[in-house]
Design an enzyme around this catalytic site. Structure first.
Site, PDB file in Angstrom:
ATOM      1  N   ARG A  43       4.593 -22.098  -7.441  1.00 32.64           N
ATOM      2  CA  ARG A  43       3.867 -23.216  -6.842  1.00 32.64           C
ATOM      3  C   ARG A  43       3.779 -24.388  -7.813  1.00 32.64           C
ATOM      4  O   ARG A  43       3.987 -25.547  -7.431  1.00 32.64           O
ATOM      5  CB  ARG A  43       2.474 -22.749  -6.416  1.00 32.64           C
ATOM      6  CG  ARG A  43       2.500 -21.643  -5.368  1.00 32.64           C
ATOM      7  CD  ARG A  43       1.176 -20.918  -5.264  1.00 32.64           C
ATOM      8  NE  ARG A  43       0.114 -21.812  -4.787  1.00 32.64           N
ATOM      9  CZ  ARG A  43      -1.168 -21.472  -4.768  1.00 32.64           C
ATOM     10  NH1 ARG A  43      -1.564 -20.280  -5.210  1.00 32.64           N
ATOM     11  NH2 ARG A  43      -2.068 -22.322  -4.305  1.00 32.64           N
TER      12      ARG A  43
ATOM     13  N   ILE B 272       0.364 -10.943  -6.574  1.00 33.32           N
ATOM     14  CA  ILE B 272       0.816 -12.151  -5.899  1.00 33.32           C
ATOM     15  C   ILE B 272      -0.424 -12.805  -5.297  1.00 33.32           C
ATOM     16  O   ILE B 272      -1.427 -12.142  -5.035  1.00 33.32           O
ATOM     17  CB  ILE B 272       1.902 -11.878  -4.824  1.00 33.32           C
ATOM     18  CG1 ILE B 272       1.447 -10.838  -3.798  1.00 33.32           C
ATOM     19  CG2 ILE B 272       3.203 -11.449  -5.468  1.00 33.32           C
ATOM     20  CD1 ILE B 272       2.479 -10.569  -2.712  1.00 33.32           C
ATOM     21  N   ASP B 273      -0.365 -14.107  -5.120  1.00 28.00           N
ATOM     22  CA  ASP B 273      -1.536 -14.859  -4.673  1.00 28.00           C
ATOM     23  C   ASP B 273      -2.021 -14.392  -3.309  1.00 28.00           C
ATOM     24  O   ASP B 273      -1.254 -13.853  -2.501  1.00 28.00           O
ATOM     25  CB  ASP B 273      -1.215 -16.350  -4.587  1.00 28.00           C
ATOM     26  CG  ASP B 273      -0.877 -16.950  -5.943  1.00 28.00           C
ATOM     27  OD1 ASP B 273      -1.318 -16.376  -6.951  1.00 28.00           O
ATOM     28  OD2 ASP B 273      -0.178 -17.977  -5.973  1.00 28.00           O
ATOM     29  N   LYS B 274      -3.277 -14.646  -3.032  1.00 29.53           N
ATOM     30  CA  LYS B 274      -3.896 -14.298  -1.750  1.00 29.53           C
ATOM     31  C   LYS B 274      -3.059 -14.775  -0.564  1.00 29.53           C
ATOM     32  O   LYS B 274      -2.789 -14.023   0.367  1.00 29.53           O
ATOM     33  CB  LYS B 274      -5.300 -14.899  -1.672  1.00 29.53           C
ATOM     34  CG  LYS B 274      -5.973 -14.736  -0.315  1.00 29.53           C
ATOM     35  CD  LYS B 274      -7.276 -15.512  -0.253  1.00 29.53           C
ATOM     36  CE  LYS B 274      -7.863 -15.480   1.150  1.00 29.53           C
ATOM     37  NZ  LYS B 274      -9.070 -16.319   1.269  1.00 29.53           N
TER      38      LYS B 274
ATOM     39  N   THR C  89       0.067 -15.683  -0.501  1.00 29.72           N
ATOM     40  CA  THR C  89       1.492 -15.365  -0.593  1.00 29.72           C
ATOM     41  C   THR C  89       1.687 -13.973  -0.016  1.00 29.72           C
ATOM     42  O   THR C  89       0.946 -13.053  -0.343  1.00 29.72           O
ATOM     43  CB  THR C  89       1.980 -15.396  -2.057  1.00 29.72           C
ATOM     44  OG1 THR C  89       1.789 -16.705  -2.591  1.00 29.72           O
ATOM     45  CG2 THR C  89       3.443 -15.024  -2.153  1.00 29.72           C
TER      46      THR C  89
END
Length: 301
Positions: A237, A137-139, A141
């Site tokens: 996103r 998962i993104d930084k 998030t």
């Protein structure tokens, strides 16, 4: 070394060479790109230029990416919010701001550094830089992530992701009011041709499907639950921005004027999968971060 080329478009006209090349290089920092330019790994129209060269439309950029120096991934004593753990898997609740695995520019402070301190028995399928990492998962998030402690578990979890049997539910606060209760976004995602640091809905992109339902509505925002059918980079996103309801606080795809949040309002809230050894279905639920909860309280006032 890998050789790359790119023709400058009107979007990059008059931009600095190092800035343009950083945008074109997925994992490299601007400082690294400046070293490439200094060490003559980069040409513009077959000539060497300095980092501050102003690119012109039609310029042909060519660059070699030097082979990375071997990087040692060190165990670091970083607190982990472990939701579940046994001999095969770990489920962690990742905080916003933490990168999942080391990469150029992020060789410490990552989830992998923390996991290596916590336990040495992580799967090796994804190599030394990504031990145990099955999905990311993104930084910015927050939320639930499953990690494999051995190769058998890794293979099983990866197959479940591939056959879409892993349940992944996210909660996001988006801009604007969505008036219908449910929706499905089926739109292919690939690298944005106008901005190589972004992903976008593009022709010829990889299949990407996101289902969503409305949880709450506010005067200018909507709280939604998103369910991933596929797992593309920045999928939620990109998809929410595509339907003109970008995620609040998203620095890449969101509106410039937004609520006071440190990063995007996106949380991986639920995670469900079949245990690799026992066959038991495991399901986990994570509370929304305090910061997001407070924003929601403020919006109801």
């Amino acid at each position: 070394m890998s050789l790359n080329s790119y023709t400058i478009t009107s979007n990059e006209h008059n931009e600095r060479l190092d800035k343009v090349l950083t945008a074109l290089s997925e994992d490299a920092s601007r400082a690294q790109v400046q070293v490439w330019i200094k060490d003559q790994h980069v040409t513009v129209n077959d000539s060497y230029q300095k980092s501050n060269y102003k690119c012109q439309e039609g310029d042909l950029l060519s660059w070699e990416v030097p082979e990375p120096e071997p990087m040692e991934v060190l165990a670091e004593d970083i607190p982990l919010d472990i939701v579940y753990e046994d001999q095969d898997v770990i489920v962690v609740n990742k905080p916003k701001g933490m990168v999942v695995h080391p990469s150029a520019g992020h060789n410490s402070g990552t989830l992998v550094n923390a996991l290596l301190y916590h336990c040495q028995d992580l799967s090796g399928i994804n190599g030394v830089m990504r031990p145990g990492i099955v999905h990311r998962i993104d930084k910015d998030t927050s939320g639930l992530l499953m990690v494999a402690k051995n190769d058998k578990a890794h293979t099983s979890l990866a197959e479940q992701l591939s056959d879409k049997s892993v349940e992944r539910k996210y909660v996001a606060l988006v801009s604007g009011v969505i008036h219908h209760e449910y929706g499905t976004i089926d739109a292919p995602i690939g690298r944005d041709p106008k901005d190589r640091q972004k992903m976008g809905v593009v022709e010829g992109g990889k299949n990407a499907v996101t289902h969503f339902k409305v949880l709450d509505r506010f005067e200018e925002h909507t709280l939604v639950e998103c369910v991933l059918e596929t797992g593309r980079t920045h999928q939620i996103r990109v998809h929410m921005n595509y339907i003109e309801h970008p995620i609040v606080g998203d620095p890449k795809y969101g509106p410039r004027k937004t609520l006071d949040l440190n990063g995007q309002a996106l949380h991986a809230k639920e995670l469900g999968f079949t245990h690799p050894s026992t066959g038991e279905y495991l399901h986990f639920n994570s509370e929304l971060p305090v910061e997001l909860e407070q924003v929601l309280v403020d919006l109801t006032k």
